[in-house]
Design a protein around this motif. Structure first.
Motif, PDB file in Angstrom:
ATOM      1  N   CYS A  76      -6.454  47.731  -6.233  1.00  0.00           N
ATOM      2  CA  CYS A  76      -5.801  49.006  -6.520  1.00  0.00           C
ATOM      3  C   CYS A  76      -4.656  48.841  -7.519  1.00  0.00           C
ATOM      4  O   CYS A  76      -4.077  47.763  -7.647  1.00  0.00           O
ATOM      5  N   HIS A  77      -4.356  49.948  -8.207  1.00  0.00           N
ATOM      6  CA  HIS A  77      -3.293  49.984  -9.208  1.00  0.00           C
ATOM      7  C   HIS A  77      -2.538  51.304  -9.074  1.00  0.00           C
ATOM      8  O   HIS A  77      -3.085  52.288  -8.595  1.00  0.00           O
ATOM      9  N   ARG A  78      -1.304  51.316  -9.526  1.00  0.00           N
ATOM     10  CA  ARG A  78      -0.512  52.545  -9.502  1.00  0.00           C
ATOM     11  C   ARG A  78      -0.904  53.471 -10.646  1.00  0.00           C
ATOM     12  O   ARG A  78      -0.730  54.677 -10.551  1.00  0.00           O
ATOM     13  N   LYS A  79      -1.417  52.925 -11.721  1.00  0.00           N
ATOM     14  CA  LYS A  79      -1.784  53.711 -12.896  1.00  0.00           C
ATOM     15  C   LYS A  79      -3.300  53.891 -12.968  1.00  0.00           C
ATOM     16  O   LYS A  79      -4.056  52.938 -12.788  1.00  0.00           O
ATOM     17  N   GLN A  80      -3.705  55.110 -13.285  1.00  0.00           N
ATOM     18  CA  GLN A  80      -5.123  55.433 -13.415  1.00  0.00           C
ATOM     19  C   GLN A  80      -5.786  54.604 -14.505  1.00  0.00           C
ATOM     20  O   GLN A  80      -6.882  54.080 -14.320  1.00  0.00           O
ATOM     21  N   ILE A  81      -5.132  54.453 -15.639  1.00  0.00           N
ATOM     22  CA  ILE A  81      -5.728  53.743 -16.773  1.00  0.00           C
ATOM     23  C   ILE A  81      -5.944  52.270 -16.462  1.00  0.00           C
ATOM     24  O   ILE A  81      -6.938  51.675 -16.883  1.00  0.00           O
ATOM     25  N   ALA A  83      -6.652  50.954 -13.495  1.00  0.00           N
ATOM     26  CA  ALA A  83      -7.823  50.867 -12.630  1.00  0.00           C
ATOM     27  C   ALA A  83      -9.097  51.119 -13.430  1.00  0.00           C
ATOM     28  O   ALA A  83     -10.112  50.443 -13.233  1.00  0.00           O
ATOM     29  N   ALA A  84      -9.061  52.073 -14.353  1.00  0.00           N
ATOM     30  CA  ALA A  84     -10.235  52.377 -15.176  1.00  0.00           C
ATOM     31  C   ALA A  84     -10.594  51.198 -16.081  1.00  0.00           C
ATOM     32  O   ALA A  84     -11.764  50.846 -16.221  1.00  0.00           O
ATOM     33  N   LYS A  85      -9.602  50.557 -16.673  1.00  0.00           N
ATOM     34  CA  LYS A  85      -9.837  49.383 -17.510  1.00  0.00           C
ATOM     35  C   LYS A  85     -10.436  48.251 -16.690  1.00  0.00           C
ATOM     36  O   LYS A  85     -11.357  47.559 -17.134  1.00  0.00           O
TER      37      LYS A  85
END
Length: 91
Positions: A76-81, A83-85
């Motif tokens: 998991c990541h705090r930023k959407q981008i 996680a998408a990357k």
């Protein structure tokens, strides 16, 4: 020595070009919601990558936490981008 230098330069350029052409996220589409076994709600998304593949993302805590995978709380990541990357790179 000159041959070694040329070989290293070619290897470096090949590595650099591979990272330039790595799949990157191009769009994100909402696909629905869900509830896990503890009752926590989440949203499912699908990220489309530049290589044409689609990968699932899950948003938790009102889109404050983005995770790679459907209904997953791993990677998991705090930023959407971010996680998408990660999803496109892993795909």
């Amino acid at each position: 020595m000159k041959k070694l230098t040329q070989t290293l330069v070619v290897a470096l350029l090949a590595t650099a070009s591979a990272t330039v052409f790595a799949a990157r996220p191009s769009s994100l589409v909402y696909t629905g919601t869900g509830v896990d076994e503890t009752g926590a709600e989440y949203s499912n998304y699908s990220v489309k990558c530049t290589d044409g593949q689609r990968h699932p993302l899950t948003a938790w805590d009102n889109r404050r936490k983005w995770c790679v995978g459907e209904g997953s709380q791993e990677e998991c990541h705090r930023k959407q981008i971010k996680a998408a990357k990660k999803a496109c790179k892993a795909g």
